[in-house]
Design a protein around this motif. Structure first.
Motif, PDB file in Angstrom:
ATOM      1  N   LYS A   1       0.872  -1.169   0.000  1.00 39.39           N
ATOM      2  CA  LYS A   1       0.000   0.000   0.000  1.00 39.39           C
ATOM      3  C   LYS A   1       0.908   1.217   0.000  1.00 39.39           C
ATOM      4  O   LYS A   1       2.030   1.167   0.505  1.00 39.39           O
ATOM      5  N   TYR A   2       0.422   2.328  -0.532  1.00 39.20           N
ATOM      6  CA  TYR A   2       1.312   3.489  -0.620  1.00 39.20           C
ATOM      7  C   TYR A   2       0.520   4.779  -0.629  1.00 39.20           C
ATOM      8  O   TYR A   2      -0.672   4.823  -0.946  1.00 39.20           O
ATOM      9  N   ARG A   3       1.225   5.836  -0.290  1.00 37.77           N
ATOM     10  CA  ARG A   3       0.751   7.211  -0.416  1.00 37.77           C
ATOM     11  C   ARG A   3       1.861   8.042  -1.060  1.00 37.77           C
ATOM     12  O   ARG A   3       3.021   7.926  -0.658  1.00 37.77           O
ATOM     13  N   VAL A   4       1.507   8.869  -2.022  1.00 33.17           N
ATOM     14  CA  VAL A   4       2.424   9.834  -2.607  1.00 33.17           C
ATOM     15  C   VAL A   4       1.990  11.215  -2.112  1.00 33.17           C
ATOM     16  O   VAL A   4       0.835  11.614  -2.327  1.00 33.17           O
TER      17      VAL A   4
ATOM     18  N   SER B   1       1.330   4.582 -10.398  1.00 32.12           N
ATOM     19  CA  SER B   1       0.807   5.752 -11.094  1.00 32.12           C
ATOM     20  C   SER B   1      -0.653   5.945 -10.724  1.00 32.12           C
ATOM     21  O   SER B   1      -1.348   4.971 -10.396  1.00 32.12           O
ATOM     22  N   PRO B   2      -1.148   7.179 -10.774  1.00 27.35           N
ATOM     23  CA  PRO B   2      -2.555   7.425 -10.422  1.00 27.35           C
ATOM     24  C   PRO B   2      -3.498   6.864 -11.468  1.00 27.35           C
ATOM     25  O   PRO B   2      -3.149   6.748 -12.644  1.00 27.35           O
ATOM     26  N   SER B   3      -4.711   6.554 -11.043  1.00 30.36           N
ATOM     27  CA  SER B   3      -5.706   5.971 -11.947  1.00 30.36           C
ATOM     28  C   SER B   3      -6.870   6.915 -12.214  1.00 30.36           C
ATOM     29  O   SER B   3      -7.533   6.799 -13.248  1.00 30.36           O
ATOM     30  N   THR B   4      -7.144   7.847 -11.322  1.00 25.13           N
ATOM     31  CA  THR B   4      -8.276   8.759 -11.501  1.00 25.13           C
ATOM     32  C   THR B   4      -7.810  10.055 -12.164  1.00 25.13           C
ATOM     33  O   THR B   4      -6.628  10.428 -12.094  1.00 25.13           O
ATOM     34  N   PHE B   5      -8.761  10.745 -12.781  1.00 28.85           N
ATOM     35  CA  PHE B   5      -8.450  12.001 -13.461  1.00 28.85           C
ATOM     36  C   PHE B   5      -7.941  13.044 -12.471  1.00 28.85           C
ATOM     37  O   PHE B   5      -6.980  13.776 -12.753  1.00 28.85           O
ATOM     38  N   GLN B   6      -8.577  13.122 -11.313  1.00 29.81           N
ATOM     39  CA  GLN B   6      -8.171  14.117 -10.315  1.00 29.81           C
ATOM     40  C   GLN B   6      -6.758  13.850  -9.816  1.00 29.81           C
ATOM     41  O   GLN B   6      -5.958  14.775  -9.671  1.00 29.81           O
ATOM     42  N   ALA B   7      -6.434  12.588  -9.563  1.00 30.38           N
ATOM     43  CA  ALA B   7      -5.085  12.256  -9.096  1.00 30.38           C
ATOM     44  C   ALA B   7      -4.044  12.518 -10.180  1.00 30.38           C
ATOM     45  O   ALA B   7      -2.943  12.998  -9.905  1.00 30.38           O
ATOM     46  N   LYS B   8      -4.373  12.218 -11.434  1.00 29.26           N
ATOM     47  CA  LYS B   8      -3.448  12.499 -12.529  1.00 29.26           C
ATOM     48  C   LYS B   8      -3.205  13.992 -12.673  1.00 29.26           C
ATOM     49  O   LYS B   8      -2.080  14.431 -12.959  1.00 29.26           O
TER      50      LYS B   8
ATOM     51  N   VAL C   1      -1.208  13.541  -2.817  1.00 33.49           N
ATOM     52  CA  VAL C   1      -1.289  13.640  -4.274  1.00 33.49           C
ATOM     53  C   VAL C   1      -2.126  12.476  -4.798  1.00 33.49           C
ATOM     54  O   VAL C   1      -3.131  12.677  -5.464  1.00 33.49           O
ATOM     55  N   PHE C   2      -1.731  11.254  -4.492  1.00 28.38           N
ATOM     56  CA  PHE C   2      -2.570  10.090  -4.779  1.00 28.38           C
ATOM     57  C   PHE C   2      -2.118   8.939  -3.890  1.00 28.38           C
ATOM     58  O   PHE C   2      -1.020   8.969  -3.305  1.00 28.38           O
ATOM     59  N   SER C   3      -2.958   7.925  -3.774  1.00 29.59           N
ATOM     60  CA  SER C   3      -2.657   6.801  -2.880  1.00 29.59           C
ATOM     61  C   SER C   3      -3.365   5.555  -3.396  1.00 29.59           C
ATOM     62  O   SER C   3      -4.185   5.612  -4.313  1.00 29.59           O
TER      63      SER C   3
END
Length: 299
Positions: A159-162, A270-277, A180-182
């Motif tokens: 599991k991770y958080r950026v 890498s992020p998967s959602t538009f907001q995270a990207k 930023v994303f997780s």
């Protein structure tokens, strides 16, 4: 809050109630007529006589009951609170000079240096306490694991958080941070039970994660400093172009980073959602913080 003193006023109020209520029954409900008074008036040379009923000056029952009730309330008044509310009193050492420098500060530079040292001490005592991989990536173990160790070829679930570093971070691992994303914490379009499965040496990990992940054990939590060139930024000269803004304001041209050509979305994670990207596209060219939790290791 404890209130004392009501026991002293209660007996007096009871005595007034016992004597006032029976006495109230002896008073007239309406004023009584006691006498007839004759009045003479001169009307056009003649005398006009009239009778006027005089009222007896009495105290009505309702007025007497109201007087007794007011007296009871006065005697039964709640006294001032005598309890001390916790939390409002200052600490014992409030206002005393403490934690002052050993030598006298004589200029602004010394004051700024002392302020920076004290702020670092109060904000994060672990500031500066980190390890470095042979590739130069900083990391710090928040929690040591006790299970199998991550090695080359291991199948790992993480599991991770950026996170974006705050202005108070001095070593890239401490201080405030914003997400930023997780993945795996239910903060994006994921669940708290989700894990990312990777294979060491085969998955296209960002360089900082591939360097700092080996050596961790199952159950461990590690903070990793991710520099732009060790994260999602491409090492390509085409991702930086020179834009001439000096023609308008008289300044030399500046290098502007374009997310469309510099950001590598194929790196793991890498992020998967538009907001995270979108968040990553604004932050990928600055130092970021990555928290990695190893959930399972299969060797």
């Amino acid at each position: 809050m404890a209130v004392t003193g009501w026991k002293e006023a209660a007996p007096a109020a009871v005595i007034i109630a016992v004597f006032c209520l029976p006495l109230a029954d002896s008073f007239q409900l309406t004023p009584a007529l006691t006498s007839m008074q004759r009045t003479r008036h001169n009307c056009g040379g003649g005398v006009h006589q009239s009778l006027r009923m005089a009222e007896r000056k009495t105290v009505s029952r309702s007025n007497f009951v109201a007087f007794c009730g007011g007296l009871m309330l006065t005697l039964n008044r709640a006294p001032d609170a005598q309890a001390l509310v916790k939390g409002v009193s200052p600490p014992p050492d409030f206002g005393k000079k403490k934690d002052l420098p050993g030598k006298k500060i004589t200029n602004i530079q010394e004051a700024q240096e002392y302020g920076a040292q004290r702020e670092a001490t109060l904000f994060d005592k672990q500031d500066g306490n980190f390890s470095v991989t042979k590739e130069g990536d900083r990391y710090r173990d928040v929690r040591l694991g006790t299970g199998p160790e991550v090695k080359s070829g291991s199948e790992v679930e993480i599991k991770y958080r950026v996170l974006r570093l705050g202005k108070r971070s001095r070593d890239g691992l401490s201080g405030e941070a914003s997400l930023v994303f997780s993945y795996g914490y239910g903060e994006d379009d994921d669940k708290e039970t989700d894990t990312l499965k990777i294979v060491m040496g085969e998955s296209d990990l960002i360089l900082a994660l591939g360097s700092a992940l080996p050596g961790m054990k199952q159950g461990g939590l590690r903070r990793i400093s991710v520099r732009p060139e060790r994260g999602w930024k491409l090492e390509d000269s085409s991702c930086v172009k020179s834009v001439d803004i000096g023609s308008a304001v008289g300044l030399p041209g500046a290098a502007v980073t374009e997310a469309e050509t510099c950001l590598n979305y194929y790196r793991v994670p890498s992020p998967s959602t538009f907001q995270a990207k979108r968040k990553l596209s604004r932050r990928f060219d600055e130092n970021l913080l990555m928290e990695v939790e190893v959930m399972k290791v299969s060797n």
